[in-house]
Scaffold this motif. Structure first.
Motif, PDB file in Angstrom:
ATOM      1  N   GLY A 231       0.823  -1.215   0.000  1.00  0.00           N
ATOM      2  CA  GLY A 231       0.000   0.000   0.000  1.00  0.00           C
ATOM      3  C   GLY A 231       0.851   1.256   0.000  1.00  0.00           C
ATOM      4  N   LEU A 232       1.849   1.282   0.874  1.00  0.00           N
ATOM      5  CA  LEU A 232       2.713   2.472   0.945  1.00  0.00           C
ATOM      6  C   LEU A 232       3.418   2.717  -0.386  1.00  0.00           C
ATOM      7  CD1 LEU A 232       4.200   1.971   4.528  1.00  0.00           C
ATOM      8  CD2 LEU A 232       2.595   3.760   3.808  1.00  0.00           C
TER       9      LEU A 232
ATOM     10  N   TYR B 268       0.381   4.048  -3.362  1.00  0.00           N
ATOM     11  CA  TYR B 268      -0.277   5.364  -3.440  1.00  0.00           C
ATOM     12  C   TYR B 268       0.460   6.335  -4.354  1.00  0.00           C
ATOM     13  CZ  TYR B 268      -3.976   4.089  -0.336  1.00  0.00           C
ATOM     14  OH  TYR B 268      -5.085   3.471   0.190  1.00  0.00           O
ATOM     15  N   PRO B 269       1.799   6.402  -4.293  1.00  0.00           N
ATOM     16  CA  PRO B 269       2.485   7.316  -5.220  1.00  0.00           C
ATOM     17  C   PRO B 269       2.250   6.962  -6.691  1.00  0.00           C
ATOM     18  CG  PRO B 269       3.927   6.775  -3.395  1.00  0.00           C
ATOM     19  CD  PRO B 269       2.731   5.863  -3.293  1.00  0.00           C
ATOM     20  N   LEU B 270       1.871   5.719  -6.974  1.00  0.00           N
ATOM     21  CA  LEU B 270       1.554   5.329  -8.354  1.00  0.00           C
ATOM     22  C   LEU B 270       0.100   5.646  -8.700  1.00  0.00           C
ATOM     23  CD1 LEU B 270       3.286   1.800  -8.428  1.00  0.00           C
ATOM     24  CD2 LEU B 270       4.220   3.982  -9.254  1.00  0.00           C
ATOM     25  N   GLY B 271      -0.642   6.218  -7.767  1.00  0.00           N
ATOM     26  CA  GLY B 271      -2.034   6.578  -8.029  1.00  0.00           C
ATOM     27  C   GLY B 271      -3.000   5.432  -7.788  1.00  0.00           C
ATOM     28  N   LEU B 272      -2.556   4.364  -7.126  1.00  0.00           N
ATOM     29  CA  LEU B 272      -3.412   3.205  -6.882  1.00  0.00           C
ATOM     30  C   LEU B 272      -4.202   3.377  -5.586  1.00  0.00           C
ATOM     31  CD1 LEU B 272      -0.730   0.454  -7.684  1.00  0.00           C
ATOM     32  CD2 LEU B 272      -2.332   1.590  -9.255  1.00  0.00           C
TER      33      LEU B 272
ATOM     34  N   LEU C 140      -4.448   1.550   5.598  1.00  0.00           N
ATOM     35  CA  LEU C 140      -4.004   2.056   4.295  1.00  0.00           C
ATOM     36  C   LEU C 140      -4.953   1.743   3.154  1.00  0.00           C
ATOM     37  CD1 LEU C 140      -0.289   1.184   4.840  1.00  0.00           C
ATOM     38  CD2 LEU C 140      -1.214   3.476   4.546  1.00  0.00           C
TER      39      LEU C 140
ATOM     40  N   GLU D 144       6.998  -1.730  -5.004  1.00  0.00           N
ATOM     41  CA  GLU D 144       6.587  -0.947  -6.171  1.00  0.00           C
ATOM     42  C   GLU D 144       6.707  -1.784  -7.439  1.00  0.00           C
ATOM     43  OE1 GLU D 144       8.149   3.049  -6.589  1.00  0.00           O
ATOM     44  OE2 GLU D 144       7.667   3.071  -8.728  1.00  0.00           O
TER      45      GLU D 144
ATOM     46  N   ARG E 108       3.901  -2.615 -10.248  1.00  0.00           N
ATOM     47  CA  ARG E 108       4.102  -2.301 -11.665  1.00  0.00           C
ATOM     48  C   ARG E 108       3.953  -3.570 -12.507  1.00  0.00           C
ATOM     49  NH1 ARG E 108       8.998   1.821 -12.974  1.00  0.00           N
ATOM     50  NH2 ARG E 108       8.991   3.182 -11.139  1.00  0.00           N
TER      51      ARG E 108
ATOM     52  N   LEU F 229       0.428  -4.865 -13.038  1.00  0.00           N
ATOM     53  CA  LEU F 229      -0.326  -3.913 -13.866  1.00  0.00           C
ATOM     54  C   LEU F 229       0.184  -3.874 -15.307  1.00  0.00           C
ATOM     55  CD1 LEU F 229      -0.474  -1.141 -11.164  1.00  0.00           C
ATOM     56  CD2 LEU F 229      -2.499  -2.083 -12.292  1.00  0.00           C
ATOM     57  N   GLY F 230       1.281  -4.566 -15.583  1.00  0.00           N
ATOM     58  CA  GLY F 230       1.847  -4.522 -16.936  1.00  0.00           C
ATOM     59  C   GLY F 230       2.552  -3.213 -17.228  1.00  0.00           C
ATOM     60  N   TRP F 231       2.940  -2.498 -16.186  1.00  0.00           N
ATOM     61  CA  TRP F 231       3.658  -1.223 -16.362  1.00  0.00           C
ATOM     62  C   TRP F 231       5.167  -1.500 -16.429  1.00  0.00           C
ATOM     63  CZ3 TRP F 231       0.874   2.217 -12.118  1.00  0.00           C
ATOM     64  CH2 TRP F 231      -0.442   2.441 -12.518  1.00  0.00           C
ATOM     65  N   PRO F 232       5.927  -0.556 -16.986  1.00  0.00           N
ATOM     66  CA  PRO F 232       7.383  -0.761 -17.029  1.00  0.00           C
ATOM     67  C   PRO F 232       7.945  -0.945 -15.619  1.00  0.00           C
ATOM     68  CG  PRO F 232       6.741   1.109 -18.398  1.00  0.00           C
ATOM     69  CD  PRO F 232       5.519   0.714 -17.617  1.00  0.00           C
TER      70      PRO F 232
ATOM     71  N   ARG G 164      -1.010  13.788   2.495  1.00  0.00           N
ATOM     72  CA  ARG G 164      -0.844  12.431   1.945  1.00  0.00           C
ATOM     73  C   ARG G 164       0.601  11.963   2.081  1.00  0.00           C
ATOM     74  NH1 ARG G 164      -3.657   9.601  -2.628  1.00  0.00           N
ATOM     75  NH2 ARG G 164      -2.143   8.672  -4.045  1.00  0.00           N
TER      76      ARG G 164
ATOM     77  N   LEU H 271       2.244   8.855   4.260  1.00  0.00           N
ATOM     78  CA  LEU H 271       3.091   7.803   3.690  1.00  0.00           C
ATOM     79  C   LEU H 271       4.432   7.716   4.420  1.00  0.00           C
ATOM     80  CD1 LEU H 271       2.347   8.334  -0.115  1.00  0.00           C
ATOM     81  CD2 LEU H 271       1.641   6.386   1.307  1.00  0.00           C
TER      82      LEU H 271
ATOM     83  N   PRO I 129      -7.442   8.464   1.991  1.00  0.00           N
ATOM     84  CA  PRO I 129      -7.278   6.999   2.041  1.00  0.00           C
ATOM     85  C   PRO I 129      -6.257   6.542   3.082  1.00  0.00           C
ATOM     86  CG  PRO I 129      -7.132   7.799  -0.227  1.00  0.00           C
ATOM     87  CD  PRO I 129      -7.105   9.005   0.668  1.00  0.00           C
ATOM     88  N   LEU I 130      -5.492   7.477   3.653  1.00  0.00           N
ATOM     89  CA  LEU I 130      -4.350   7.105   4.483  1.00  0.00           C
ATOM     90  C   LEU I 130      -4.565   7.310   5.980  1.00  0.00           C
ATOM     91  CD1 LEU I 130      -1.675   8.470   2.052  1.00  0.00           C
ATOM     92  CD2 LEU I 130      -1.978   6.100   2.701  1.00  0.00           C
TER      93      LEU I 130
ATOM     94  N   ARG J 173       3.275   5.367 -18.545  1.00  0.00           N
ATOM     95  CA  ARG J 173       4.191   4.281 -18.904  1.00  0.00           C
ATOM     96  C   ARG J 173       5.540   4.847 -19.342  1.00  0.00           C
ATOM     97  NH1 ARG J 173       1.541  -0.904 -20.089  1.00  0.00           N
ATOM     98  NH2 ARG J 173      -0.609  -0.613 -19.438  1.00  0.00           N
TER      99      ARG J 173
ATOM    100  N   LEU K  75       7.351   5.933 -16.212  1.00  0.00           N
ATOM    101  CA  LEU K  75       7.884   4.809 -15.430  1.00  0.00           C
ATOM    102  C   LEU K  75       9.040   4.113 -16.144  1.00  0.00           C
ATOM    103  CD1 LEU K  75       4.524   3.336 -14.110  1.00  0.00           C
ATOM    104  CD2 LEU K  75       6.249   4.519 -12.761  1.00  0.00           C
TER     105      LEU K  75
ATOM    106  N   LEU L 188       7.704   8.449  -9.756  1.00  0.00           N
ATOM    107  CA  LEU L 188       6.371   9.029  -9.927  1.00  0.00           C
ATOM    108  C   LEU L 188       5.679   9.189  -8.574  1.00  0.00           C
ATOM    109  CD1 LEU L 188       3.937   9.767 -11.779  1.00  0.00           C
ATOM    110  CD2 LEU L 188       3.370   7.325 -11.798  1.00  0.00           C
ATOM    111  N   HIS L 189       5.031  10.344  -8.392  1.00  0.00           N
ATOM    112  CA  HIS L 189       4.224  10.584  -7.191  1.00  0.00           C
ATOM    113  C   HIS L 189       2.903  11.203  -7.609  1.00  0.00           C
ATOM    114  CE1 HIS L 189       7.498   9.819  -4.328  1.00  0.00           C
ATOM    115  NE2 HIS L 189       8.242  10.226  -5.330  1.00  0.00           N
ATOM    116  N   LEU L 190       1.850  10.422  -7.547  1.00  0.00           N
ATOM    117  CA  LEU L 190       0.520  10.945  -7.872  1.00  0.00           C
ATOM    118  C   LEU L 190      -0.239  11.219  -6.581  1.00  0.00           C
ATOM    119  CD1 LEU L 190      -0.485   8.691 -10.896  1.00  0.00           C
ATOM    120  CD2 LEU L 190       0.525  10.987 -10.904  1.00  0.00           C
TER     121      LEU L 190
ATOM    122  N   GLY M  48      -3.687  11.355  -6.416  1.00  0.00           N
ATOM    123  CA  GLY M  48      -5.048  10.817  -6.386  1.00  0.00           C
ATOM    124  C   GLY M  48      -6.105  11.866  -6.670  1.00  0.00           C
TER     125      GLY M  48
END
Lengths: 361, 361
Positions: A16-17, A20-24, A40, A278, A282, A285-288, B13, B17, B39-40, B311, B314, B321-323, B325
């Protein structure tokens, strides 16, 4: 993207930690209210084999993963019928059963100790006649942290041994050290490897690790990568994957696999450009994938049972604290420390120094 | 330890984290349901001046902090009457009012541009006669990201200018670049500084930063630390603290202060041994602070309005990356990228390259 995680222990918490930075966002499913990952994300409490709980868990998720390998396979399969579930339930099934695991390794040409499945005392005695002593009698299922294992050294040990559940007898492996390799493969087929860790246990529980494993011969690193790749290929795998290995005079012998992020990789949070947590996300999710190299030494110390003086810990400039939000209990994994070393540092000495200080605080 | 955070935006946020690995839990208070930090931790929705909401917020907390400087001072003071509140509400009060801020800087010997408080068009015209043009007319309160500012260059600009709320006229500062320093002081008095960042804005919003600020003269770094220390001392401060500064031919001139973690320090999550978020939490808890050095260059790029191809992002090995949300909206800060450079790397070129690619994805 909302990820469902079966299990809400410390591995779920660190997923979880990292996510979140990946927007999940996350939904965690566990048996008890007071689970480390629950602060979380969305929480679900219920038995893993409860079909009504499964319905509630699955609703609105994009993807499911799990953080421990004793998830019922039928639950993972039922979820996989409606949602992507990674790592694949077939890998989960094999990892739950030491005999299937050994058979899988054998089929893939990954070195095993001698092993025989045993279901009774008679079969055990037969197996000992074939394999010899010393040998280790292990339950096929639900063993972790050294639980469910009996070391048989003498005829008296054999006489005292009981086989109450389906078990496996394994020839005792005389090894110089235990290593682990963590691989990550994405659903797009990209594969990265973390440097192998050297692991030290006490009472069957991981106490500390060093990565990269000091003085590891390059051909052994290549061999470990090759073995991991065979398993990834065999299962059409995606996610983080671990094999624990024994280093012996004649190369590497597989101990066990884990279809998940692994305690021996917790140092990657600060020690690697992108952590195992992380990269696991990734990957599914099929991300790089992100880089996994660590040229300088890194260390990991598990905090077991009771917490040391945290102010002292935080005053160490090379140490990072990770607590899991759990109550103290003898032998319980309450957190870990990552130790980031500088090039050429003798990490074994540094960890020894830290362990001595932690025990005296 | 449960921390109450007033405000649940991206700063909250990132505090969350950073705080879970320290064993902390959080309660966030914001105006709307859909806040980035929600969410946190535990969530509280309510007006900041609602005394019933304040009661609910305070109940069961160990400590209160805030993540933006427009928290009503009375709210911070009411909370401080029953709980530790850090940074101190007095610093909050000063930072909310540009005239108080200038007066504070002046009293502490920190260089200001010429400034005069103005409450009417007449007073503005008087002030322009004293300060001259060009000058900048700013509202005293609620300005951020360049909002509430009018640049007055000509007599026609002055004629068109309106003073509808208490304002301040500041002489225009001709500067070579904008810098910021983030200091952290703990309740135990320990103080650390992050290397100064060089900041670049567009339409008043931070676009990108580099730290350490390239080619910064050592005496300017020392000067910035001295200025920050004067403010910390004056307020008996604890927590993270930021001063934005203009670099000019005659040294540094203060722009404004922020009694909190700061956008120009987001690179510290991967770029520093311990981030501004973790150190802010350690500081307000009176725990030892972590190291803040960064010898290699690091970069920060804000993601504004719409997200680039993630993508592609990444796939860049030096980018994290830091999103936050958040939903897309023109000009909105949706996330940021940290770029970790290697020793001697020209980070300005690397950021320019990344910015060009991001704009074309």
């Amino acid at each position: 993207v909302k990820i469902g995680v079966i299990g809400a222990g410390q591995l779920g918490r660190m997923l979880g930690l990292a996510g979140y930075p990946l927007g999940l966002t996350f939904r965690f499913w566990d048996l008890t209210q007071d689970s480390p990952a629950f602060p979380l994300g969305e929480n679900m409490v219920g038995a893993y084999d409860d079909s009504e709980a499964l319905e509630r868990f699955a609703s609105g998720l994009d993807l499911v993963t799990y953080e421990f390998e004793n998830v019922p396979v039928s639950t993972a399969e039922n979820l996989a019928a409606r949602l992507p579930v990674w790592p694949p339930p077939a890998a989960l099934a094999v990892s739950q059963d030491r005999l299937s695991e050994r058979t899988c390794f054998a089929k893939l040409g990954i070195p095993n100790p001698p092993y025989i499945g045993v279901n009774s005392k008679d079969e055990l005695e037969d197996a000992v006649r074939t394999i010899g002593l010393p040998a280790v009698l292990k339950t096929r299922r639900l063993g972790y942290d050294g639980k469910g294992q009996q070391l048989l050294t003498t005829a008296a040990d054999l006489a005292a041994a009981t086989v109450s559940v389906p078990s496996i007898l394994e020839g005792f492996v005389s090894f110089s050290r235990e290593l682990s390799i963590i691989a990550v493969r994405s659903t797009a087929g990209e594969t990265h490897f973390y440097p192998l860790a050297e692991n030290h246990h006490g009472d069957g529980i991981l106490r500390w690790s060093i990565a990269p494993a000091p003085g590891l011969r390059l051909e052994l690193e290549a061999m470990a990568r090759d073995y991991a790749t065979r398993v990834l290929d065999a299962f059409g795998y995606a996610g983080a994957f671990t094999i624990e290995l024994f280093e012996t005079g004649s190369g590497l012998i597989a101990n066990e696999m884990a279809p998940r992020v692994h305690n021996s990789g917790h140092w990657t949070i600060e020690g690697s450009p992108v952590s195992q947590f992380e990269n696991h996300l990734r990957a599914i999710l099929g991300w790089p994938l992100g880089p996994t190299e660590r040229p300088e030494p890194a260390g990991l110390i598990n905090l077991l049972g009771t917490l040391p003086d945290l102010r002292w810990v935080l005053s160490q400039p090379d140490v990072h604290l990770h607590l899991y939000g759990k109550q103290s209990r003898p032998g319980r994994k309450l957190g870990h420390l990552t130790v980031t070393g500088h090039p050429g540092e003798d990490m074994k000495s540094r960890l020894a120094e830290l362990l001595a200080s932690l025990n005296s605080t």
